[in-house]
Design an enzyme around this catalytic site. Structure first.
Site: not given
Length: 259
Positions: A101, A162, A188-189, A210
């Site tokens: 990635k 995050g 993400a987000g 995550n």
């Protein structure tokens, strides 16, 4: 719309949920969250792993020596293409994975991906035989350029890493998905099952996350919630929603009511 399997780099994946391995309260909760998620792809920052002894690395010892996962190491911490390529080569040389990635952020405040350096690194690593999944912004043109450069999947963010802000620009994501000839994994987000269902209903092929799982009050329960949201959102997309209309339509017409 027919259901189709998710295939990346010639490998058929059993789950559309890609899960990160950082920031959990402890290794036990991490492993239980991984189990609940049903994921088949685990991602982690290469700089956090012990590449000299990957079999003994705490990050990589998952689910009682279960080696059925696809490892997706990332180049988090890289600020340019040269650094990202070097990190990817180290991971491959360790025998860890030839999946990578590409994650290149030049701004520590926003952690938004650098488009020029990301494209450059993708071009180099594809030529070297890597299965490249670049993390990028939700720019439809850039996503297409990454696909044309040979990316096996493209990973636009819904919002900055995050933040948990959800999908800031569903229009752009829908354009990216519509134009793509490779899988689109939203990365993400996202912050909740609602966000996940939304991107899957837009037609995304999967979701990587995550922080929303690892930092939830109950990471194991949240992992399961995200798994179910991915599955239900995909089913809804395949089923085909009704069109939106300005005015109401009765499910049974007024003429059916007789005195």
């Amino acid at each position: 719309m027919k259901s189709k399997k998710l295939v990346i780099g010639g490998k058929e994946l059993s789950s559309r949920f890609f899960l990160g391995t950082g920031r959990y309260p402890n290794p036990y909760i991490q492993n239980e969250a991984i189990r609940a998620s049903g994921t088949s792809v685990l991602t982690f920052a290469i700089r956090r792993a012990n590449l000299e002894s990957p079999d003994e690395d705490a990050i990589l010892q998952h689910l009682e020596e279960d080696h059925s996962f696809v490892y997706l190491p990332n180049t988090s911490g890289a600020t340019n293409a040269e650094e990202a390529v070097r990190i990817a080569r180290l991971a491959k040389a360790s025998g860890l994975s030839d999946w990578i990635k590409v994650e290149i952020s030049a701004n520590e405040k926003t952690l938004l991906p650098d488009p020029i350096e990301t494209l450059k690194a993708t071009e180099i690593l594809v030529k070297e035989g890597f299965t490249v999944l670049p993390y990028t912004s939700d720019d439809p043109i850039l996503c297409k350029r990454l696909e044309e450069a040979g990316a096996s999947a493209v990973m636009p963010g819904g919002a900055p890493i995050g933040t948990g802000l959800g999908v800031l620009n569903p229009y752009n994501l829908s354009l990216i998905i519509e134009e793509a000839e490779v899988p689109i994994i939203v990365d993400a987000g996202l912050g909740s099952a609602m966000d996940v269902a939304q991107v899957m209903e837009l037609g995304a092929d999967g979701v990587l996350m995550n922080t929303p799982v690892a930092k939830a009050k109950d990471p194991v329960k949240m992992a399961l919630a995200m798994k179910l949201a991915i599955e239900s959102g995909r089913l809804s997309y395949e089923a085909g929603r009704i069109p939106k209309k300005k005015y109401a339509t009765a499910s049974s017409g007024l003429t059916t009511f007789k005195l």
